[in-house]
Write a protein that holds these residues in place. Structure first.
Motif, PDB file in Angstrom:
ATOM      1  N   ALA A 383       0.831  -1.206   0.000  1.00  0.00           N
ATOM      2  CA  ALA A 383       0.000   0.000   0.000  1.00  0.00           C
ATOM      3  C   ALA A 383       0.863   1.253   0.000  1.00  0.00           C
ATOM      4  CB  ALA A 383      -0.925  -0.013   1.213  1.00  0.00           C
ATOM      5  N   HIS A 384       1.925   1.242   0.792  1.00  0.00           N
ATOM      6  CA  HIS A 384       2.827   2.399   0.862  1.00  0.00           C
ATOM      7  C   HIS A 384       3.590   2.578  -0.447  1.00  0.00           C
ATOM      8  CE1 HIS A 384       5.735   5.270   2.460  1.00  0.00           C
ATOM      9  NE2 HIS A 384       6.692   4.502   1.986  1.00  0.00           N
ATOM     10  N   THR A 385       4.043   1.466  -1.030  1.00  0.00           N
ATOM     11  CA  THR A 385       4.855   1.530  -2.250  1.00  0.00           C
ATOM     12  C   THR A 385       4.054   2.001  -3.446  1.00  0.00           C
ATOM     13  OG1 THR A 385       6.322  -0.226  -1.432  1.00  0.00           O
ATOM     14  CG2 THR A 385       6.304   0.161  -3.810  1.00  0.00           C
ATOM     15  N   LEU A 386       2.823   1.503  -3.583  1.00  0.00           N
ATOM     16  CA  LEU A 386       2.021   1.802  -4.768  1.00  0.00           C
ATOM     17  C   LEU A 386       1.086   2.988  -4.577  1.00  0.00           C
ATOM     18  CD1 LEU A 386       1.085  -1.830  -5.860  1.00  0.00           C
ATOM     19  CD2 LEU A 386       2.903  -0.379  -6.770  1.00  0.00           C
ATOM     20  N   GLY A 387       0.738   3.277  -3.340  1.00  0.00           N
ATOM     21  CA  GLY A 387      -0.166   4.395  -3.095  1.00  0.00           C
ATOM     22  C   GLY A 387      -1.580   4.144  -3.560  1.00  0.00           C
ATOM     23  N   VAL A 388      -1.996   2.885  -3.630  1.00  0.00           N
ATOM     24  CA  VAL A 388      -3.372   2.533  -4.008  1.00  0.00           C
ATOM     25  C   VAL A 388      -3.912   1.546  -2.977  1.00  0.00           C
ATOM     26  CG1 VAL A 388      -2.904   2.854  -6.468  1.00  0.00           C
ATOM     27  CG2 VAL A 388      -2.700   0.558  -5.463  1.00  0.00           C
ATOM     28  N   PRO A 389      -5.250   1.407  -2.889  1.00  0.00           N
ATOM     29  CA  PRO A 389      -5.800   0.408  -1.974  1.00  0.00           C
ATOM     30  C   PRO A 389      -5.340  -1.000  -2.339  1.00  0.00           C
ATOM     31  CG  PRO A 389      -7.505   1.943  -2.690  1.00  0.00           C
ATOM     32  CD  PRO A 389      -6.302   2.212  -3.543  1.00  0.00           C
ATOM     33  N   VAL A 390      -5.011  -1.769  -1.305  1.00  0.00           N
ATOM     34  CA  VAL A 390      -4.632  -3.171  -1.473  1.00  0.00           C
ATOM     35  C   VAL A 390      -5.794  -4.021  -0.968  1.00  0.00           C
ATOM     36  CG1 VAL A 390      -3.012  -4.988  -0.812  1.00  0.00           C
ATOM     37  CG2 VAL A 390      -2.178  -2.650  -1.219  1.00  0.00           C
ATOM     38  N   ILE A 391      -6.258  -4.932  -1.807  1.00  0.00           N
ATOM     39  CA  ILE A 391      -7.422  -5.764  -1.486  1.00  0.00           C
ATOM     40  C   ILE A 391      -6.978  -7.220  -1.398  1.00  0.00           C
ATOM     41  CG2 ILE A 391      -9.784  -6.365  -2.088  1.00  0.00           C
ATOM     42  CD1 ILE A 391      -9.441  -3.354  -1.866  1.00  0.00           C
ATOM     43  N   ASP A 392      -6.909  -7.737  -0.174  1.00  0.00           N
ATOM     44  CA  ASP A 392      -6.656  -9.172  -0.008  1.00  0.00           C
ATOM     45  C   ASP A 392      -8.010  -9.868  -0.079  1.00  0.00           C
ATOM     46  OD1 ASP A 392      -5.532 -11.621   0.517  1.00  0.00           O
ATOM     47  OD2 ASP A 392      -5.370 -11.306   2.681  1.00  0.00           O
ATOM     48  N   HIS A 393      -8.140 -10.837  -0.960  1.00  0.00           N
ATOM     49  CA  HIS A 393      -9.403 -11.557  -1.046  1.00  0.00           C
ATOM     50  C   HIS A 393      -9.142 -13.049  -1.131  1.00  0.00           C
ATOM     51  CE1 HIS A 393      -8.233 -11.185  -5.198  1.00  0.00           C
ATOM     52  NE2 HIS A 393      -9.421 -11.335  -5.742  1.00  0.00           N
ATOM     53  N   TRP A 394     -10.173 -13.826  -0.841  1.00  0.00           N
ATOM     54  CA  TRP A 394      -9.992 -15.270  -0.632  1.00  0.00           C
ATOM     55  C   TRP A 394     -10.920 -16.066  -1.537  1.00  0.00           C
ATOM     56  CZ3 TRP A 394     -13.711 -18.595   1.928  1.00  0.00           C
ATOM     57  CH2 TRP A 394     -13.236 -19.893   2.190  1.00  0.00           C
ATOM     58  N   TRP A 395     -10.322 -17.043  -2.194  1.00  0.00           N
ATOM     59  CA  TRP A 395     -11.092 -18.016  -2.966  1.00  0.00           C
ATOM     60  C   TRP A 395     -10.235 -19.241  -3.215  1.00  0.00           C
ATOM     61  CZ3 TRP A 395     -10.408 -18.001  -8.687  1.00  0.00           C
ATOM     62  CH2 TRP A 395      -9.535 -17.000  -9.155  1.00  0.00           C
ATOM     63  N   GLN A 396     -10.785 -20.217  -3.876  1.00  0.00           N
ATOM     64  CA  GLN A 396     -10.120 -21.500  -4.072  1.00  0.00           C
ATOM     65  C   GLN A 396     -10.319 -21.978  -5.510  1.00  0.00           C
ATOM     66  OE1 GLN A 396     -12.407 -23.634  -1.018  1.00  0.00           O
ATOM     67  NE2 GLN A 396     -10.628 -23.627   0.313  1.00  0.00           N
ATOM     68  N   THR A 397      -9.503 -22.961  -5.899  1.00  0.00           N
ATOM     69  CA  THR A 397      -9.721 -23.599  -7.197  1.00  0.00           C
ATOM     70  C   THR A 397     -11.165 -24.073  -7.306  1.00  0.00           C
ATOM     71  OG1 THR A 397      -7.414 -24.321  -7.324  1.00  0.00           O
ATOM     72  CG2 THR A 397      -9.006 -25.509  -8.687  1.00  0.00           C
ATOM     73  N   GLU A 398     -11.678 -24.605  -6.198  1.00  0.00           N
ATOM     74  CA  GLU A 398     -13.028 -25.158  -6.218  1.00  0.00           C
ATOM     75  C   GLU A 398     -14.088 -24.084  -6.484  1.00  0.00           C
ATOM     76  OE1 GLU A 398     -10.576 -27.986  -3.691  1.00  0.00           O
ATOM     77  OE2 GLU A 398     -10.674 -25.834  -4.059  1.00  0.00           O
ATOM     78  N   SER A 399     -13.894 -22.906  -5.923  1.00  0.00           N
ATOM     79  CA  SER A 399     -14.917 -21.865  -6.100  1.00  0.00           C
ATOM     80  C   SER A 399     -14.803 -21.204  -7.465  1.00  0.00           C
ATOM     81  CB  SER A 399     -14.814 -20.805  -4.997  1.00  0.00           C
ATOM     82  OG  SER A 399     -13.662 -20.011  -5.143  1.00  0.00           O
TER      83      SER A 399
END
Length: 644
Positions: A383-399
């Motif tokens: 976030a500090h390096t790029l100056g944009v929102p960082v979005i961690d999101h979760w999913w799987q091969t199955e989904s």
């Protein structure tokens, strides 16, 4: 009487998706062009498995290419190919990509490939692989992409399981500084397999020539001379592809993706989750061999009318730690999506983020991360390096698409938070359960499960193994899909995914999360990335050890670092953690998709028998880990040696 406050766009969408799933997804299905409209939006098959859009007829390739050409987007760039390892750049408009795909589909048709037949694609990240995927979809054939360079034995298992009529491959690929000839690996795999394909189609690359077997092997370019093939209508419930999950050994676990649900879900996700409009550019730094590559290099962007970037290389050393930033700037990417391990690799080589300062990233709006949990230290650095929102999101091969996220396309969505994967995506009723299947209080770690029915886009079953699908995912908690991950929900509703359930340690009766400890270790200024393992301990059952990779330029002594990290764990978690040992390593063993192989390292330390995962990026790393553990006398397998 005052009007009641209106729910946010996110809250309203999520509530509507759970209250009446059929109505919610029927509205989203209307965003697509169907040959025949679905007769039943949500139904159950003879096995009791949920199916979406029964009776609907469509073609995924038509939606990804033909539809855009017919509606005036033909001259827009569909695919940008950037290969620093071969110093090649190419661009393809929607019209050009359609022409290539229709001809290659015609070539496959001439080889006898038709609706329902399987085609294995064993290729690097090159445009010809994308064309092959789309050509299969055009025919109604089922593709199974296998990461280029997979070992012959593992490829042979997939050949026998999928029983492809044709295998499409390339003469070779490049891994940073070495050429990997694919054809000898493919030939050996076919020799090992019981099932024999009718043909192999080989893309000859300039840096390595493949020997061709007369009568079986055909040049990729030959198929492009065929008469173009029109789209073949398929049922929404017909399979689009099979994707074998990473870490598969023995009998493969082939995740099935259907055509209708897949197209509806990915189309919806492009705007709702990623906030992209047709015509904008998405850069997904992944490989087509993984679910991320299928969904957000190939199908998602093209279904939505976006421009997608196909990158052949690595985030570092091809040629430097600024490669991702260069690509994002050069092509004007609005969204960059990659794995946390890629960001950690960049951070290791460029701790101050100097490379990012050399490029104009003004058009980049978001960095999305998935693949494994993003520790807060990496999150904050990005976030500090790029100056944009960082979005961690979760999913799987199955989904096949995200289950938890911060949906930037929906207004008034709660903002992203370091360490959290966000909130449930519409369609997903995500719960944290104890081992008895009861919901746990906020702040309590439990098992992550999703109440049925799963939304469109998720696996309807496993390839030719309904019973394994049921046992693997549906029987532990009736009425739920069991994800296999552990996590918790905080008091404000944010969800935190802490890793696979088997990454939870039992230390003298205390259940402790390796993810929590890794978060603390990763915050140390000398640590680039780390892994915590719960290894066997005669007294306590298990105890944790830490493996850490140092940032470039760091020279702290191993003993001094160990003391500092032990004190961090003691002060933040307590003496109950019994954290006492740290091993500094050059690299951590990972799958090709970037997941750290914690279970394999734990088995190594415990002296257990194990099979080296087929998806490991470099098996020699395990030898380095073994030597380090032995040097320090860490683990059941090595403590005895030290005592002798």
């Amino acid at each position: 009487m005052k009007n009641a406050p209106q729910p946010s766009a996110y809250a309203a969408a999520h509530a509507a998706s759970l209250a009446d799933p059929a109505a919610f997804w029927a509205a989203q299905a209307r965003q697509l062009t169907w040959f025949d409209e679905p007769q039943e939006i949500l139904s159950q098959d003879e096995n009791g498995f949920y199916r979406w859009f029964k009776g609907g007829m469509l073609n995924t390739c038509y939606l990804a290419l033909d539809h855009h050409v017919e509606t005036g987007r033909g001259q827009q760039v569909a695919l940008l190919y950037d290969s620093p390892v071969t110093q090649t750049k190419r661009r393809y408009t929607y019209e050009q990509l359609l022409e290539l795909t229709a001809r290659f589909a015609g070539g496959l048709r001439d080889l006898g490939v038709g609706k329902g037949d399987r085609v294995i694609i064993y290729m690097p990240n090159v445009p010809e692989a994308v064309v092959a995927m789309l050509a299969c979809a055009r025919l109604g054939a089922v593709h199974s992409v296998v990461f280029g360079g997979f070992a012959p034995h593992e490829l042979a298992i997939r050949i026998d399981h999928a029983q492809p009529k044709v295998i499409v491959s390339a003469s070779g690929g490049i891994e940073i500084d070495k050429i990997i000839p694919y054809k000898p690996l493919l030939d050996e795999a076919i020799a090992l397999a019981t099932h024999k394909p009718d043909y192999t189609v080989v893309l000859q690359r300039s840096f390595v020539q493949a020997d061709m077997q007369s009568g079986r092997d055909l040049d990729y370019q030959e198929l492009l001379t065929a008469k173009p093939q029109a789209c073949v209508p398929v049922h929404a419930t017909d399979p689009l592809y099979i994707l074998y999950t990473s870490g598969t050994t023995g009998k493969p676990k082939g995740v099935v993706r259907d055509n209708g649900g897949h197209a509806v879900a990915l189309k919806y996700s492009m705007s709702a989750i990623y906030g992209l409009a047709p015509g904008e550019t998405m850069f997904t730094g992944s490989d087509i061999g993984w679910a991320v590559g299928h969904s957000y290099i190939v199908y998602g962007p093209l279904l939505h009318g976006c421009t997608t970037i196909l990158f052949e290389g690595k985030p570092v050393r091809t040629p430097d730690a600024g490669t991702f930033w260069r690509i994002a700037a050069e092509y004007g990417a609005s969204v960059l999506f990659t794995a946390p391990t890629a960001i950690r690799a960049i951070k290791k080589e460029d701790p101050e983020g100097n490379w990012a300062k050399q490029y104009d990233l003004s058009r980049l709006r978001y960095l999305f991360l998935a693949g494994e949990r993003c520790d807060p230290a990496t999150y904050e650095w990005a976030a500090h390096t790029l100056g944009v929102p960082v979005i961690d999101h979760w999913w799987q091969t199955e989904s096949g698409w995200p289950m938890l996220a911060t949906l930037v396309g929906l207004t008034e969505m709660p903002p992203a938070r370091a360490g959290s994967a966000g909130h449930p995506v519409p369609g997903y009723d995500v719960q944290i359960l104890d081992e008895a299947g009861h919901e746990v209080p906020a702040g309590t770690t439990g098992l992550v499960a999703v109440r049925l029915p799963l939304p469109p886009g998720c696996l309807p079953t496993l390839w030719q193994d309904d019973e394994r699908f049921r046992k693997s995912y549906l029987t532990t908690f009736p009425g739920y899909y069991l994800s296999g991950d552990g996590g918790f929900r905080d008091a404000e509703g944010y969800l935190f995914i802490m890793g696979r359930v088997d990454d939870v340690m039992n230390v003298a009766g205390h259940r402790l999360s390796t993810g929590e400890m890794e978060e603390l270790l990763a915050a140390h200024p000398a640590v680039a990335e780390c892994a915590v393992l719960g290894i066997a301990d005669e007294l306590r059952g298990q105890r944790p050890i830490g493996l850490v990779v140092l940032k470039d330029g760091q020279s702290i002594a191993e003993d001094a670092l160990e003391q500092e990290l032990v004190q961090v764990i003691r002060s933040q978690i307590g003496a109950v953690a019994c954290f006492r040992q740290v091993l500094v390593v050059k690299r951590l063993p990972k799958t090709r998709s970037g997941k750290i192989l914690r279970k394999t390292m734990r088995q190594l330390a415990d002296g257990d028998q194990f099979t080296v995962p087929s998806t490991i990026d470099d098996p020699l790393i395990l030898d380095e880990i073994r030597a380090g553990l032995e040097r320090r006398g860490i683990g059941v397998a090595f403590e005895k040696n030290e005592a002798m």
